[in-house]
Design a protein around this motif. Structure first.
Motif, PDB file in Angstrom:
ATOM      1  N   THR A  95       3.514  -3.434   8.662  1.00  0.00           N
ATOM      2  CA  THR A  95       4.394  -2.444   8.034  1.00  0.00           C
ATOM      3  C   THR A  95       5.686  -3.114   7.578  1.00  0.00           C
ATOM      4  O   THR A  95       6.286  -3.889   8.322  1.00  0.00           O
ATOM      5  CB  THR A  95       4.718  -1.305   9.014  1.00  0.00           C
ATOM      6  N   TYR A 100      -9.715  -5.710   3.545  1.00  0.00           N
ATOM      7  CA  TYR A 100      -9.612  -4.826   4.702  1.00  0.00           C
ATOM      8  C   TYR A 100      -9.180  -5.653   5.906  1.00  0.00           C
ATOM      9  O   TYR A 100      -9.320  -6.881   5.931  1.00  0.00           O
ATOM     10  CB  TYR A 100     -10.962  -4.135   4.970  1.00  0.00           C
ATOM     11  N   ALA A 107      -3.386  -9.853  -4.951  1.00  0.00           N
ATOM     12  CA  ALA A 107      -4.248  -8.828  -4.356  1.00  0.00           C
ATOM     13  C   ALA A 107      -5.709  -9.272  -4.363  1.00  0.00           C
ATOM     14  O   ALA A 107      -6.175  -9.922  -5.297  1.00  0.00           O
ATOM     15  CB  ALA A 107      -4.090  -7.518  -5.107  1.00  0.00           C
ATOM     16  N   SER A 142       0.833  -1.202   0.000  1.00  0.00           N
ATOM     17  CA  SER A 142       0.000   0.000   0.000  1.00  0.00           C
ATOM     18  C   SER A 142       0.865   1.248   0.000  1.00  0.00           C
ATOM     19  O   SER A 142       2.089   1.195   0.164  1.00  0.00           O
ATOM     20  CB  SER A 142      -0.921  -0.006   1.227  1.00  0.00           C
ATOM     21  N   GLU A 143       0.212   2.397  -0.172  1.00  0.00           N
ATOM     22  CA  GLU A 143       0.936   3.668  -0.173  1.00  0.00           C
ATOM     23  C   GLU A 143       1.570   3.965   1.174  1.00  0.00           C
ATOM     24  O   GLU A 143       2.536   4.712   1.259  1.00  0.00           O
ATOM     25  CB  GLU A 143      -0.015   4.800  -0.583  1.00  0.00           C
ATOM     26  N   SER A 144       1.017   3.382   2.230  1.00  0.00           N
ATOM     27  CA  SER A 144       1.568   3.584   3.581  1.00  0.00           C
ATOM     28  C   SER A 144       2.588   2.507   3.936  1.00  0.00           C
ATOM     29  O   SER A 144       2.897   2.311   5.114  1.00  0.00           O
ATOM     30  CB  SER A 144       0.434   3.596   4.613  1.00  0.00           C
ATOM     31  N   ASN A 145       3.098   1.797   2.903  1.00  0.00           N
ATOM     32  CA  ASN A 145       4.113   0.749   3.080  1.00  0.00           C
ATOM     33  C   ASN A 145       3.631  -0.371   4.000  1.00  0.00           C
ATOM     34  O   ASN A 145       4.346  -0.836   4.888  1.00  0.00           O
ATOM     35  CB  ASN A 145       5.418   1.341   3.622  1.00  0.00           C
ATOM     36  N   GLU A 146       2.397  -0.799   3.768  1.00  0.00           N
ATOM     37  CA  GLU A 146       1.820  -1.904   4.536  1.00  0.00           C
ATOM     38  C   GLU A 146       1.425  -3.032   3.593  1.00  0.00           C
ATOM     39  O   GLU A 146       1.056  -2.794   2.435  1.00  0.00           O
ATOM     40  CB  GLU A 146       0.602  -1.435   5.328  1.00  0.00           C
ATOM     41  N   VAL A 160      -2.828  -6.207   8.759  1.00  0.00           N
ATOM     42  CA  VAL A 160      -1.823  -5.428   8.042  1.00  0.00           C
ATOM     43  C   VAL A 160      -0.524  -5.412   8.829  1.00  0.00           C
ATOM     44  O   VAL A 160      -0.515  -5.501  10.054  1.00  0.00           O
ATOM     45  CB  VAL A 160      -2.300  -3.983   7.779  1.00  0.00           C
TER      46      VAL A 160
END
Length: 376
Positions: free
Chosen positions: A328, A359, A354, A311-315, A326
């Motif tokens: 990190t 969620y 994916a 993900s964009e949040s590096n998860e 999730v």
């Protein structure tokens, strides 16, 4: 009669109301349907950290490593020869590429050589009388002088007296004037500096060649070079001599090259560094576009997954007790389709593909393949 009719309608209306009310009560008391929980089947993978080789993709077109732009330093008519001066024509090293008509200039060279010969012949009597010790070597030089051959080097002068005498007669200046004319005469014939092929021809036989005019291009097709621009962050990773895998755009042909040079400066505009890759193959042609895979470095204790899983949040999504969660991760390198991650513990179950709408807390079921074996 009217009263009977009204009474009948009233009784029917009351009966219908009672029936409708009873139906509503019965439907209200029906048990609500229980929704079944949806469990998505997902592809998973178990993390095993290892050493990941980071490969930097780059691309560029081939140019001949040895190429010559042919220019004329003299003026004259392009003389025809046995080999046509045309693109695609091959020449061996030393073979004549272009011959420019030098008959007029040749006459002036012969005249200067003749004058030099006469000047030396004129001092021979004085040398016999005053320089008996050096007379034999000048006599030998004069006898070996051939107007149809290159002017031989003047005898070495052994004394200042001899030097003053010879120089005072203008022989040394005449000699160097002849050598200068001979040097220019050689430029009327242009020879192949190496075995190669003509890729461009801008003149034809019989045309007037002018001084400084470009005549064509000549290359060595045995070795090609590809220039690639890479991010400055890879400057310390590139080493001269590294093996590089090259492919064409159709991915049908594979070649092996080597890093021959790495530029010592970074382009101030693009913040990239230029590397040069040598490649040899008989099927290659100049201008061919290739893709290169440069081995940059080995990243230890890392994994490689599809970029879409990060993900964009590096998860990244992991599977824990049949539920998605999730975690990190630390990305260390991105390619077009993959990402190299660190700080993901061994044994962690992650998604391999994916899942749309995924969620944290989503109920999932790992997909398992069963191998069927025949009973013997």
């Amino acid at each position: 009669m009217r009263n009977y009719i009204l009474s009948g309608i009233g009784i029917l209306f009351i009966g219908f109301s009672i029936f409708f009310a009873k139906k509503l009560i019965d439907e209200k008391n029906k048990p609500k349907p229980i929704k079944e929980k949806v469990v998505k089947t997902v592809l998973t993978d178990t993390v095993v950290n290892s050493t990941i080789q980071i490969v930097i993709p780059a691309n560029g077109s081939l140019i001949a490593k040895r190429r010559v732009e042919i220019y004329s330093e003299v003026e004259g008519i392009f003389k025809p020869s046995n080999i046509l001066f045309k693109p695609g024509q091959e020449y061996r090293k030393g073979q004549t590429l272009i011959r420019v008509d030098a008959s007029e200039y040749y006459s002036s060279v012969q005249s200067a050589k003749s004058n030099l010969y006469n000047d030396i012949a004129a001092i021979m009597p004085d040398l016999r009388l005053d320089f008996t010790d050096v007379f034999p070597k000048w006599e030998k030089y004069l006898s070996s002088f051939d107007l149809n051959k290159t002017t031989p080097e003047l005898p070495k002068m052994t004394s200042d007296k001899e030097n003053y005498f010879i120089t005072g007669r203008g022989i040394v200046s005449s000699y160097y004037n002849v050598k200068n004319l001979e040097q220019r005469l050689s430029k009327y014939n242009i020879h192949a500096p190496f075995s190669g092929i003509l890729t461009e021809a801008l003149v034809t036989e019989g045309s007037l060649v002018r001084g400084g005019q470009k005549l064509g291009e000549f290359i060595d097709p045995s070795v090609y070079e590809m220039e690639v621009a890479l991010s400055k962050s890879y400057a310390s990773m590139l080493k001269v001599g590294e093996t590089v895998k090259l492919t064409n755009l159709d991915k049908t042909e594979t070649y092996t090259g080597h890093v021959s040079r790495v530029n010592g400066s970074v382009d101030a505009t693009t913040q990239t560094i230029t590397a040069y890759i040598d490649v040899k193959d008989n099927t290659l042609k100049e201008g061919l576009y290739l893709e290169a895979q440069l081995d940059a470095r080995d990243e230890e204790n890392a994994i490689e997954i599809d970029r879409g899983l990060l993900s964009e949040s590096n998860e990244i999504f992991i599977v824990r007790d049949s539920l998605l969660d999730v975690m990190t991760a630390k990305p260390v390198y991105f390619s077009e389709t993959k990402v190299v991650l660190k700080e993901v513990p061994n044994g962690t179950v992650i998604l391999k593909k994916a899942v749309p709408g995924a969620y944290a807390g989503m109920l999932v079921k790992p997909f398992k393949t069963t191998d069927k074996t025949d009973d013997k």
